[in-house]
Design an enzyme around this catalytic site. Structure first.
Site, PDB file in Angstrom:
ATOM      1  N   GLU A 162       0.791  -1.247   0.000  1.00 44.00           N
ATOM      2  CA  GLU A 162       0.000   0.000   0.000  1.00 44.00           C
ATOM      3  C   GLU A 162       0.821   1.293   0.000  1.00 44.00           C
ATOM      4  OE1 GLU A 162      -2.754  -0.371   3.269  1.00 44.00           O
ATOM      5  OE2 GLU A 162      -3.448  -2.325   2.630  1.00 44.00           O
ATOM      6  N   GLU A 269      -6.623 -10.618  -0.613  1.00 43.61           N
ATOM      7  CA  GLU A 269      -7.401 -10.320   0.602  1.00 43.61           C
ATOM      8  C   GLU A 269      -8.885 -10.189   0.253  1.00 43.61           C
ATOM      9  OE1 GLU A 269      -5.767  -6.932   2.731  1.00 43.61           O
ATOM     10  OE2 GLU A 269      -3.721  -7.512   2.256  1.00 43.61           O
TER      11      GLU A 269
HETATM   12  O1  9MR Z   1      -7.511  -7.713   9.043  1.00 42.29           O
HETATM   13  C1  9MR Z   1      -6.533  -6.896   9.657  1.00 42.29           C
HETATM   14  C2  9MR Z   1      -7.064  -6.358  10.981  1.00 42.29           C
HETATM   15  O2  9MR Z   1      -7.251  -7.417  11.907  1.00 42.29           O
HETATM   16  C3  9MR Z   1      -6.103  -5.333  11.544  1.00 42.29           C
HETATM   17  O3  9MR Z   1      -6.667  -4.750  12.703  1.00 42.29           O
HETATM   18  C4  9MR Z   1      -5.831  -4.280  10.490  1.00 42.29           C
HETATM   19  C5  9MR Z   1      -4.846  -3.233  10.998  1.00 42.29           C
HETATM   20  O4  9MR Z   1      -4.769  -2.174  10.161  1.00 42.29           O
HETATM   21  O5  9MR Z   1      -5.294  -4.889   9.310  1.00 42.29           O
HETATM   22  C6  9MR Z   1      -6.196  -5.764   8.716  1.00 42.29           C
HETATM   23  O6  9MR Z   1      -5.664  -6.307   7.511  1.00 42.29           O
HETATM   24  C7  9MR Z   1      -5.322  -5.384   6.490  1.00 42.29           C
HETATM   25  C8  9MR Z   1      -4.159  -5.989   5.707  1.00 42.29           C
HETATM   26  O7  9MR Z   1      -3.117  -6.313   6.570  1.00 42.29           O
HETATM   27  C9  9MR Z   1      -3.690  -5.049   4.611  1.00 42.29           C
HETATM   28  N1  9MR Z   1      -4.760  -4.661   3.757  1.00 42.29           N
HETATM   29  C10 9MR Z   1      -5.967  -4.159   4.406  1.00 42.29           C
HETATM   30  C11 9MR Z   1      -6.442  -5.162   5.473  1.00 42.29           C
HETATM   31  C12 9MR Z   1      -7.742  -4.693   6.109  1.00 42.29           C
HETATM   32  O8  9MR Z   1      -7.553  -3.497   6.800  1.00 42.29           O
END
Ligand code: 9MR
Length: 365
Positions: A162, A269
């Site tokens: 990102e 994802e």
């Molecule tokens: O699913 C993840 C969540 O449990 C965390 O709190 C969060 C923190 O920012 O990140 C989420 O996963 C992310 C992923 O690592 C990167 N792309 C976006 C996902 C959803 O926010």
């Protein structure tokens, strides 16, 4: 007499082997109903996991449906490297051990991101912002340590996550990494990951790749990096979508543009919200009161899953994996995004781990 004995022995053998074939077909049918089996000739199907769900019914569901896992949080820099001289591999190790035990592939997620970064990484002892040289050294140590630990066990890494801005007029995201290092941290991250495990497939991973402006920026960055010899080897399209977005044309165009790069692509994802897509977090409103999984929402979601997987199958030559972000509607990050505390139902399995209409839509082809 002799002839009759041999003959009847042959008949018995034949009967036994017939029964064996019939039984094994039956066995295959019974155990062959996971997503991974329906998609065996297309791509591996994965799911993001936390150590908590690697037991009981959830573990069984993972093993029966998927052939790949991604740690949802446990390998991110904050959780795995909480202090400069302290790594916490407990969660990551347990996920890798589970995967090895059950013959699942593992995608590593993620080596360099602007979120879930430990506070220490950007600061010195006095609390001042570190120099570019210090930050790059810390990034190198981090990547080398983590990738080396899982060398040969993790087949693909989301190296950089990102870094492209969502703002039309801005190229890179304005993160602490960019402010301190400039864009050089991106190429360094790929180089160091490659040095630590030359066998791992290295991804650039981002979301909202269906937006044509953002997509063009991602493609330009990947092309420029590759032209410089940086080992960006594959592209991860996160796929945080909703029943009403992307449209089929949008998705088709997205795949056509990325496939033209001739690099492996993965949906890294995937989830499909039952609420109309919103890109920014916001407070709860009166109109958010109805959070039921109504037949209308169920059908809209199933149709969107059907459309998406039809495009995925069409692009099977470019697509080398599809990973769902969370296992079932018991828990999803979308329960808190974009609206905190609003229950969502974005996955193929319900809160009782049973397949939903969306599951049928995905496997009926
Ligand atoms: O699913 C993840 C969540 O449990 C965390 O709190 C969060 C923190 O920012 O990140 C989420 O996963 C992310 C992923 O690592 C990167 N792309 C976006 C996902 C959803 O926010």
């Amino acid at each position: 007499m002799k002839f009759r004995q041999v003959h009847s022995r042959n008949i018995t053998k034949l009967l036994l082997s017939g029964i064996f074939v019939a039984l094994s077909c039956l066995g295959q049918k019974v155990s062959g109903q996971g997503l991974k089996d329906y998609y065996r000739s297309f791509f591996p199907v994965g799911v993001s996991v936390s150590p908590r769900i690697l037991q009981g019914g959830e573990a069984q569901l993972i093993i029966s449906q998927f052939n790949s896992v991604t740690p949802e949080n446990d390998m991110k820099m904050g959780p795995i490297h909480p202090r400069e001289n302290e790594y916490n591999f407990r969660g990551g190790d347990s996920i890798v051990a589970f995967a090895l035990r059950n013959k699942l592939k593992v995608r590593g997620h993620t080596l360099c991101w602007h979120n879930q970064v430990p506070a220490w990484i950007f600061k010195d002892d006095k609390g001042d912002t570190v120099s570019k040289a210090v930050l790059l050294k810390r990034l190198k140590d981090h990547i080398t340590t983590v990738v080396t630990r899982y060398k040969g066990k993790i087949y693909a890494w989301d190296v950089v996550n990102e870094v492209i801005s969502d703002k039309k007029e801005e190229f890179y995201r304005n993160s602490a990494w960019l402010r301190i290092c400039g864009p050089e941290f991106i190429e360094k991250a790929f180089q160091w990951a490659h040095e630590a495990d030359p066998g791992a497939l290295l991804f650039y991973n981002d979301y909202n790749e269906i937006d044509p402006v953002k997509r063009a920026k991602i493609i330009r960055m990947v092309k420029d990096l590759r032209a410089k010899g940086v080992p960006v080897q594959a592209i991860g399209l996160q796929g945080h979508w909703a029943f009403n977005e992307p449209s089929e044309e949008q998705l088709e165009k997205t795949f056509a543009d990325f496939a033209a790069l001739k690099l492996p692509l993965q949906i890294t994802e995937l989830d499909i919200s039952v609420y109309p897509k919103e890109h920014e977090a916001r407070g709860r409103k009166g109109s958010d009161a109805d959070t039921s999984f109504s037949p209308e929402r169920e059908n809209g979601q199933a149709e969107q899953y059907r459309r998406c997987f039809a495009v995925f199958r069409k692009y099977k030559n470019s697509l080398t994996g599809v990973t769902f972000w969370n296992l079932s509607d018991r828990r999803s990050w979308l329960d808190n995004f974009p609206v905190e505390g609003r229950k969502d139902y974005p996955l193929l399995f319900d809160r009782n781990l049973q397949p939903k209409k969306a599951f049928t839509a995905v496997v009926s082809f």
